[in-house]
Design an enzyme around this catalytic site. Structure first.
Site, PDB file in Angstrom:
ATOM      1  N   ASP A  44       0.773  -1.375   0.120  1.00  0.00           N
ATOM      2  CA  ASP A  44       0.091   0.095   0.112  1.00  0.00           C
ATOM      3  C   ASP A  44       0.856   1.026  -0.134  1.00  0.00           C
ATOM      4  O   ASP A  44       2.038   1.234   0.170  1.00  0.00           O
ATOM      5  CB  ASP A  44      -1.003   0.094   1.407  1.00  0.00           C
ATOM      6  CG  ASP A  44      -2.031  -0.871   1.314  1.00  0.00           C
ATOM      7  OD1 ASP A  44      -2.187  -1.971   0.433  1.00  0.00           O
ATOM      8  OD2 ASP A  44      -2.981  -0.962   2.077  1.00  0.00           O
ATOM      9  N   HIS A 193       3.871  -2.530   2.998  1.00  0.00           N
ATOM     10  CA  HIS A 193       3.776  -0.985   2.604  1.00  0.00           C
ATOM     11  C   HIS A 193       5.226  -1.102   1.817  1.00  0.00           C
ATOM     12  O   HIS A 193       6.244  -0.879   2.204  1.00  0.00           O
ATOM     13  CB  HIS A 193       3.575  -0.161   3.594  1.00  0.00           C
ATOM     14  CG  HIS A 193       2.303  -0.185   4.400  1.00  0.00           C
ATOM     15  ND1 HIS A 193       1.815  -1.103   5.340  1.00  0.00           N
ATOM     16  CD2 HIS A 193       1.137   0.652   4.026  1.00  0.00           C
ATOM     17  CE1 HIS A 193       0.824  -0.929   5.792  1.00  0.00           C
ATOM     18  NE2 HIS A 193       0.296   0.071   4.805  1.00  0.00           N
TER      19      HIS A 193
END
Length: 248
Positions: A44, A193
């Site tokens: 992300d 991430h």
């Protein structure tokens, strides 16, 4: 985020995760992969500086990148990087324009967050995304309704969170991956991430070889859903050429 992740892990232990919640309008909420022996590593908050390092660390596997429009950097400043990820066979999805918590917005605000990042996808790739991950894992009925109206097919949560965006240590993230590895061949959908340097620089080089040695295939989310997956885009037109409208 910690509270939400805890709830998701509890649901997973009860056997709830892995079964999609499907609305009457066809939009599904996905908590886990379906195919035995497959794991989907999802990343992300990009684009940023480390997506290429993430892709290299996957050692031939495919990842899924849920992109913002204007979070760490402006998406239009990473056109070549995004096209390279797509050309290499990684799946790209929407994560809103500004990493907004959609549950705090009205209908117009949600549409604005989605429209701007969709416009960027169309400009850069010629494609509109059909897969979405809500920032913070935060979603409500209004956001789901808007997503369905806009044609989205899947909303992705996760089965494990390595905690990198929450400031957890490298060893914590490695321990999360150890739990996945030791759970072979059960499928997993892992939240990472791409904006955290230690994820691509330390955690993935530790975890990926072990996952592959255990027998896992590293695949994108559309693959790990088996027959429930689909092409994660709508073709709109040929990719565009950057001009003065490509800005944040």
């Amino acid at each position: 985020m910690f509270f939400l992740t805890s709830i998701l892990l509890v649901l997973g232990s009860l056997g709830v995760l892995g079964h999609p919640t499907t609305r009457q309008d066809g939009l599904q909420t996905i908590n886990n992969c379906y195919v035995s022996g497959q794991v989907a590593l999802t990343f992300d908050d990009g684009p940023y500086d480390y997506e290429g390092d993430v892709a290299n660390a996957l050692n031939g596997g495919k990842g899924t990148f849920f992109l913002n429009g204007n979070n760490y950097v402006c998406i239009y400043d990473r056109v070549d990087q995004i096209r390279a990820l797509h050309d290499a066979g990684h799946t790209l999805g929407s994560h809103t324009w500004s990493h907004a918590d959609l549950t705090t917005l009205d209908e117009a605000g949600i549409n604005d967050e989605l429209q701007k990042v969709e416009d960027a996808f169309v400009n850069i790739l010629g494609l509109k995304p059909l897969y979405f991950r809500p920032p913070y894992g935060s979603i409500n009925d209004l956001a789901l309704s808007v997503l369905a109206q806009r044609g989205y097919k899947k909303v992705f949560l996760w089965s494990e969170d390595i905690g990198d965006a929450n400031g957890e240590s490298v060893s914590y993230s490695e321990n999360v991956y150890d739990g996945v590895i030791n759970n072979y061949p059960n499928p997993h959908l892992v939240l990472d991430h791409s904006t955290i340097q230690t994820t691509s620089g330390q955690v993935l080089p530790y975890a990926v070889p072990k996952l592959q040695q255990a027998g896992y295939q590293l695949v994108a989310v559309d693959t790990c859903l088996g027959g429930d997956g689909e092409w994660p885009y709508i073709y709109v037109r040929e990719p565009g050429t950057p001009d003065n409208t490509w800005h944040c």
